[in-house]
Design an enzyme around this catalytic site. Structure first.
Site, short mmCIF file in Angstrom:
data_model
loop_
_atom_site.label_atom_id
_atom_site.label_comp_id
_atom_site.label_asym_id
_atom_site.label_seq_id
_atom_site.Cartn_x
_atom_site.Cartn_y
_atom_site.Cartn_z
N CYS A 115 4.68 15.31 37.23
CA CYS A 115 3.47 14.96 38.11
C CYS A 115 3.61 13.56 38.12
O CYS A 115 3.01 12.90 39.02
CB CYS A 115 2.34 15.66 37.48
SG CYS A 115 1.95 15.15 35.74
N GLU A 171 -6.19 17.74 36.51
CA GLU A 171 -4.86 16.76 36.46
C GLU A 171 -3.98 17.40 37.51
O GLU A 171 -3.09 18.30 37.56
CB GLU A 171 -4.39 16.86 35.34
CG GLU A 171 -5.46 16.45 33.85
CD GLU A 171 -5.97 15.29 34.09
OE1 GLU A 171 -5.25 14.62 35.02
OE2 GLU A 171 -6.92 15.15 33.37
#
Length: 472
Positions: A252, A218
């Site tokens: 993110c 991720e």
């Protein structure tokens, strides 16, 4: 005196202990999985104040309210979702059988992989540890978690709480720096999940590949927000500014830049300023405005700003007064108007409160701009035209999309979370998280009388007729 989190010398021993335990119990009953999930939830609920304070200490300042909404609630919701559905996820699943093999029957048996490694980052240290851990526990696995060295207060607190709530044959927490992280990612886990930067993700994947460990990465990247011509400028600004400034941009999936009509630049910049001042009326001194994690990242961000300024980019501060100050290393948000593509600000993920505004002349140009760059972790499309929304979704690639808002697709447990290529590999959350940490073992049950006898030698006329039928 309470023992500190695991040292590197403990790493191999902890791995061997957990690995052996996973092999001794290859298919834990739902009651065991449920108990682990409940203890994890109870740990968070009983120690919420301590965890919020530890996270704030690591940042220099992060409001407890922000930690509650971004770390605590999503963590508890991930556990709640797993508790609600986990028993049904683990049931054997019927599968169809080819007509040529009737009356055999087939099924998929969801089996735990065994021992899962999780490497969590510093920006959402609780949620990005607990989210994948909830999926791993629901799937019947045991786990080792490596926390970031940039969140030492949280790491010490969470490690202590886990040691009190879990047997070391169920879950261990590991801390330490780059060397410890490298050793951790080199272990032969049954699956390794990493959340962090693309650069570090490459090193993690390389280390895991030596043992053929499957990985979920991720990562991040430059996630665009697109404002279409007819959309309400102030509404878009309100939602984009929130998505950018929560956690001071250290997210993110934060919008990394905005593509917008050229004639809307000035109006959108003014609207962003209004939005920022409503969210944080005291500017840098607002108690809800988060600090940059440390001076290293603070210096990196100020260097990006200085480089953009030297390149002649127009800067539009969103807070009145000082643009940045060493107030617990906080940085005030700034818009960068029409920056050139070749400056550092536009090359790498910003991970801070800077927001470039990139003008376009038509929507097709905006789509071309997105598709010319590495596939992002998120895309935010602001539009009222359903047909154009559909076209944009089909014409672009992104790990996930929120239409007419930012961030919130990540909070849906029935939507998978994961990127593409430079923004990630694999996915988790909800049922798909369960399946990431599960082997769907295919099983064929053959009865005593089976048609397969017809395709064994010696081959004759009956075989030839059967093969002719099968090839139709």
């Amino acid at each position: 005196m309470d023992r500190p989190p695991l040292f590197s010398s403990d790493l191999q021993a902890a791995y061997e202990h957990l690995h052996a335990a996973s092999r001794a119990e290859p298919y834990p009953a739902w009651s065991i999985r449920r108990d682990r999930l409940r203890r994890l939830a109870a740990l968070i609920r009983a120690n919420e104040t301590l965890l919020c304070q530890a996270i704030s200490d690591d940042f220099g300042h992060r409001s407890a309210a922000e930690t509650q909404v971004l770390d605590v609630v999503p963590s508890l919701e991930a556990i709640r979702h797993a508790l609600r559905h986990g028993a049904s996820w683990m049931r054997p699943r019927r599968a169809s059988t080819s007509i040529w093999f009737w009356p055999a029957r087939a099924q998929l048996l969801p089996q735990p992989l065994g021992l899962v490694g999780i490497i969590a980052p510093w920006n959402y240290p609780l949620y990005l540890a607990v989210g994948p851990l909830a999926s791993a526990f629901a799937a019947g696995n045991r786990a080792m978690v490596k926390l970031s060295e940039f969140s030492p207060a949280f790491g010490a607190q969470f490690s202590r709480l886990v040691r009190a709530a879990f047997d070391p044959a169920e879950l261990v927490i590991f801390t330490g720096g780059a060397d410890e992280a490298a050793a951790f990612s080199s272990l032969p886990f049954d699956h390794l999940l990493f959340t962090g930067s693309t650069a570090v993700g490459k090193r993690v994947m390389a280390a895991a590949s030596a043992n053929l460990v499957p990985v979920t990465l991720e990562l991040g990247g430059k996630s665009p927000a697109v404002l279409t011509p007819e959309f309400d400028v102030q509404l878009a600004a309100d939602r984009i500014v929130y998505g950018k400034l929560v956690n001071a941009g250290q997210t993110c999936v934060a919008p990394d830049y905005v593509l917008l009509p050229r004639n809307a630049l000035e109006a959108f910049a003014t609207a962003c300023e209004r939005a920022a001042r409503r969210l944080y009326p005291q500017g840098l001194r607002s108690p809800d405005y988060c600090s940059i994690i440390d001076m290293r990242h603070y210096s990196r961000l100020t260097a990006l700003q200085a480089h953009a300024h030297a390149a002649g980019v127009k800067l539009h501060p969103l807070f009145a007064g000082t643009q940045h100050m060493d107030l617990q290393h906080r940085l005030a948000p700034v818009l960068f108007i029409d920056p050139p593509d070749d400056i550092a600000l536009m090359q790498d993920e910003i991970f801070g409160p800077w927001l470039p505004l990139v003008p376009y002349d038509n929507v097709e140009q905006a789509i071309t701009y997105i598709n010319a760059r590495p596939r992002p972790l998120a895309l935010y499309w602001f539009d009222r035209d359903k047909r154009r929304i559909g076209q944009a979704l089909r014409a672009t690639h992104a790990g996930g999309v929120t239409v007419n808002d930012t961030l919130f697709h990540v909070a849906q447990d029935d939507l998978p979370f994961g990127g593409i290529g430079p923004s990630g590999m694999g996915q988790y959350h909800g049922r798909l998280g369960f399946e990431t940490f599960t082997k769907l073992k295919p099983v064929l049950y053959q009865p005593r009388l089976a048609g397969t006898a017809l395709v064994r030698p010696p081959y004759g006329k009956a075989f030839a007729r059967l093969i002719a039928m099968m090839k139709r």
